[in-house]
Design an enzyme around this catalytic site. Sequence first.
Site, mmCIF file in Angstrom:
data_model
loop_
_atom_site.group_PDB
_atom_site.id
_atom_site.type_symbol
_atom_site.label_atom_id
_atom_site.label_comp_id
_atom_site.label_asym_id
_atom_site.label_seq_id
_atom_site.Cartn_x
_atom_site.Cartn_y
_atom_site.Cartn_z
ATOM 1 N N LYS A 150 -106.447 -66.662 -50.909
ATOM 2 C CA LYS A 150 -106.331 -65.318 -51.498
ATOM 3 C C LYS A 150 -105.057 -65.193 -52.307
ATOM 4 C CE LYS A 150 -108.446 -62.650 -47.688
ATOM 5 N NZ LYS A 150 -108.412 -63.510 -46.520
ATOM 6 N N ASP A 201 -103.717 -67.794 -46.939
ATOM 7 C CA ASP A 201 -104.824 -66.963 -46.477
ATOM 8 C C ASP A 201 -106.168 -67.419 -47.077
ATOM 9 O OD1 ASP A 201 -105.889 -64.994 -44.919
ATOM 10 O OD2 ASP A 201 -105.257 -63.305 -46.152
ATOM 11 N N LYS A 242 -118.529 -59.521 -39.280
ATOM 12 C CA LYS A 242 -117.704 -58.578 -40.041
ATOM 13 C C LYS A 242 -118.600 -57.757 -40.957
ATOM 14 C CE LYS A 242 -114.515 -59.826 -43.244
ATOM 15 N NZ LYS A 242 -113.219 -60.428 -43.562
ATOM 16 N N LYS A 245 -102.016 -58.839 -44.261
ATOM 17 C CA LYS A 245 -103.380 -59.040 -44.773
ATOM 18 C C LYS A 245 -103.628 -58.154 -45.994
ATOM 19 C CE LYS A 245 -106.821 -61.343 -43.021
ATOM 20 N NZ LYS A 245 -106.848 -62.800 -43.089
HETATM 21 N N1 LIG Z 1 -112.944 -65.434 -42.166
HETATM 22 C C1 LIG Z 1 -111.906 -65.744 -41.385
HETATM 23 O O1 LIG Z 1 -112.084 -66.019 -40.232
HETATM 24 C C2 LIG Z 1 -110.523 -65.759 -41.981
HETATM 25 C C3 LIG Z 1 -110.364 -65.592 -43.368
HETATM 26 C C4 LIG Z 1 -109.072 -65.621 -43.890
HETATM 27 C C5 LIG Z 1 -107.993 -65.828 -43.058
HETATM 28 N N2 LIG Z 1 -108.169 -65.960 -41.713
HETATM 29 C C6 LIG Z 1 -107.002 -66.101 -40.857
HETATM 30 O O2 LIG Z 1 -107.121 -67.259 -40.058
HETATM 31 C C7 LIG Z 1 -106.390 -67.050 -38.856
HETATM 32 C C8 LIG Z 1 -107.234 -67.489 -37.683
HETATM 33 O O3 LIG Z 1 -108.396 -66.700 -37.594
HETATM 34 P P1 LIG Z 1 -109.248 -66.734 -36.256
HETATM 35 O O4 LIG Z 1 -110.441 -65.875 -36.504
HETATM 36 O O5 LIG Z 1 -109.415 -68.110 -35.769
HETATM 37 O O6 LIG Z 1 -108.259 -65.950 -35.278
HETATM 38 P P2 LIG Z 1 -108.218 -65.984 -33.671
HETATM 39 O O7 LIG Z 1 -107.484 -64.765 -33.271
HETATM 40 O O8 LIG Z 1 -109.555 -66.223 -33.112
HETATM 41 O O9 LIG Z 1 -107.348 -67.276 -33.358
HETATM 42 C C9 LIG Z 1 -105.973 -67.311 -33.524
HETATM 43 C C10 LIG Z 1 -105.424 -68.264 -32.473
HETATM 44 O O10 LIG Z 1 -104.034 -68.417 -32.742
HETATM 45 C C11 LIG Z 1 -103.374 -68.509 -31.504
HETATM 46 N N3 LIG Z 1 -101.948 -68.279 -31.766
HETATM 47 C C12 LIG Z 1 -101.286 -67.141 -32.053
HETATM 48 N N4 LIG Z 1 -99.982 -67.389 -32.273
HETATM 49 C C13 LIG Z 1 -99.823 -68.731 -32.130
HETATM 50 C C14 LIG Z 1 -98.723 -69.591 -32.242
HETATM 51 N N5 LIG Z 1 -97.503 -69.140 -32.521
HETATM 52 N N6 LIG Z 1 -98.909 -70.905 -32.034
HETATM 53 C C15 LIG Z 1 -100.146 -71.410 -31.738
HETATM 54 N N7 LIG Z 1 -101.221 -70.618 -31.609
HETATM 55 C C16 LIG Z 1 -101.063 -69.303 -31.808
HETATM 56 C C17 LIG Z 1 -104.081 -67.477 -30.635
HETATM 57 O O11 LIG Z 1 -103.852 -67.724 -29.274
HETATM 58 C C18 LIG Z 1 -105.529 -67.714 -31.047
HETATM 59 O O12 LIG Z 1 -106.145 -68.683 -30.225
HETATM 60 C C19 LIG Z 1 -106.008 -65.580 -38.829
HETATM 61 O O13 LIG Z 1 -104.671 -65.422 -39.230
HETATM 62 C C20 LIG Z 1 -106.908 -64.972 -39.855
HETATM 63 O O14 LIG Z 1 -106.382 -63.813 -40.446
HETATM 64 C C21 LIG Z 1 -109.415 -65.934 -41.156
#
Ligand SMILES: NC(=O)c1ccc[n+]([C@@H]2O[C@H](COP(=O)([O-])OP(=O)(O)OC[C@H]3O[C@@H](n4cnc5c(N)ncnc54)[C@H](O)[C@@H]3O)[C@@H](O)[C@H]2O)c1
Length: 503
Positions: free
Chosen positions: A451, A289, A379, A338
């Site tokens: 994290k 994460d 956010k 999370k």
């Molecule tokens: N600040 C941040 O953006 C942040 C910080 C920490 C962690 N994260 C984590 O990073 C990840 C991505 O964040 P995001 O904002 O890009 O999310 P998002 O929802 O925009 O993108 C996630 C993508 O994953 C795809 N997906 C889901 N299951 C899948 C699978 N099995 N195989 C392939 N693709 C799949 C979805 O179709 C989507 O396009 C999340 O888990 C989020 O919690 C993000």
Amino acid sequence: MSTQSLTQPHTHKYIETQSLVEPDGSISINTKTYDIIVHPKKNPKLGVMLVGLGGSNGSTLVASLLAHKKRLTWNNKNGAHQVNFLGSISQYGSVHIGYDAKNTPHSKLFKDIGDMYNVDDLVIGGWDICGDNLYEACKKAKVLDYDLLRQLEQELTQIVPLPSVVRSNFISANQLPTANNLMKETDLDEIIPNIMEDIQNFKKQHNLDRVIVMWTASTERYSEKEWYDMDNLINCARFNDPEISPSMLFAMSTLFLSEIFLNGSPQNTICNAIVELARKNKTFVGGSDYRSGQTRLKAVLVDYLALSGVKPLSIVSYNHLGNNDGKNLSDEPQFRSKEITKKNVIDDVVLDNPQLFENGKKPDHCVVIKYVPSAGDTKKAMDEYSSQLMLDGRNTLAIYNVCEDTLLAVPVMLDLILFSEFFSRIMVSSTDDPDPKPFDTCLSYLSYFFKSPAVNNNEPLINSFYKQRLGLENLFRILVDLPPCTHVNLGGRIKGTMGLAPL
Ligand SMILES: NC(=O)c1ccc[n+]([C@@H]2O[C@H](COP(=O)([O-])OP(=O)(O)OC[C@H]3O[C@@H](n4cnc5c(N)ncnc54)[C@H](O)[C@@H]3O)[C@@H](O)[C@H]2O)c1
């Protein structure tokens, strides 16, 4: 002095002094001398495959790297801009290398010390369950200014994610309407070879010898099985065990090929069995994460409070966001993953300060995440830190942080890619063991970016921002043949003497 543009291995000496607390409470001091050997890159390009390529993070990373490579300029209401990667430690973070005779500090950038890949050397591909090309994905993410996206339309339209896998409600049902890009196979003993083939094809197509696979797809719920044993995991995969998540399938496929797997999401992918598989295949894992915004601040603030000698009583963090990640997290099982990583970030500070946290009792800690579509990628995080002062006084910090979620995460992704590849080329020998060995399986110097850091069994878990930073910075000082910086600076503090210039 610098290891930049290595053509052959470069060795640096390091003498480590460790204090070990014995069972009777006495402290023994151990000193060991190490040789740290940095090997040169084998290939001018580095491959990166993102699971979740079409998500906000994935598509923004690809678009910004592309725009950087093309040195594009775009306009918005604030004027003309060029791409930078502010927020990236590899690109902007500096390592203190000493003071000059006028006591002015001097530093070098991490990227100029480590022989890391340049951001323009990355070749990116990957998978997504949504088959939108990356132009459509970027439009949906609503992160890039229109004037930039417009200039990238042609190239981004050509990039279409490879088909992926969904399995028994690991991600929220609200993600399924866009899951139109799935592998035909449903048996795990066909899916794993498929993913491996995708990775091998990508390497062949771009003439690469290293690919880093990073899970940046939607947060999954926790797998309900404790996967302790690698053979058991591999065996259960043959029988389609419903508790093997897609992220574990990608991890297994990557590790079977001895490539590096990084977990950017909170679920429990990096379990014992996965670490064992990585160890057996002589490769590395990192997770979990991204620690990008609210939790990075939490790690800093808890350090600050505990190091100021006040007693944190409660941490209440509330946030709302309106991007697709927020939508997925609006379901309880995904939110729960999370919540766990968001709460973990203060653990070692609690253990290291027994006078403030009697019997290891943590402060009250509450985490709330709400999905508010109109907030988009912006956010809003509201955090309240209450602490106890002398004479039972109270100190409350209330922080309101508005941030563009994806633009905080993308530089962290970049750092994870560049640092993890660099660490994979380091070998270490010591006076006790002259045979050079790589870092152990969990690349724990990456803790700074996660994290919930994955660490090896024989090392402490460090969440403290300040300790992680010192560790990382001092490792890089050793790579310019300097000893770790203690900031003791004794020489300059002695009355009437001309001490040594401080490091
Ligand atoms: N600040 C941040 O953006 C942040 C910080 C920490 C962690 N994260 C984590 O990073 C990840 C991505 O964040 P995001 O904002 O890009 O999310 P998002 O929802 O925009 O993108 C996630 C993508 O994953 C795809 N997906 C889901 N299951 C899948 C699978 N099995 N195989 C392939 N693709 C799949 C979805 O179709 C989507 O396009 C999340 O888990 C989020 O919690 C993000």
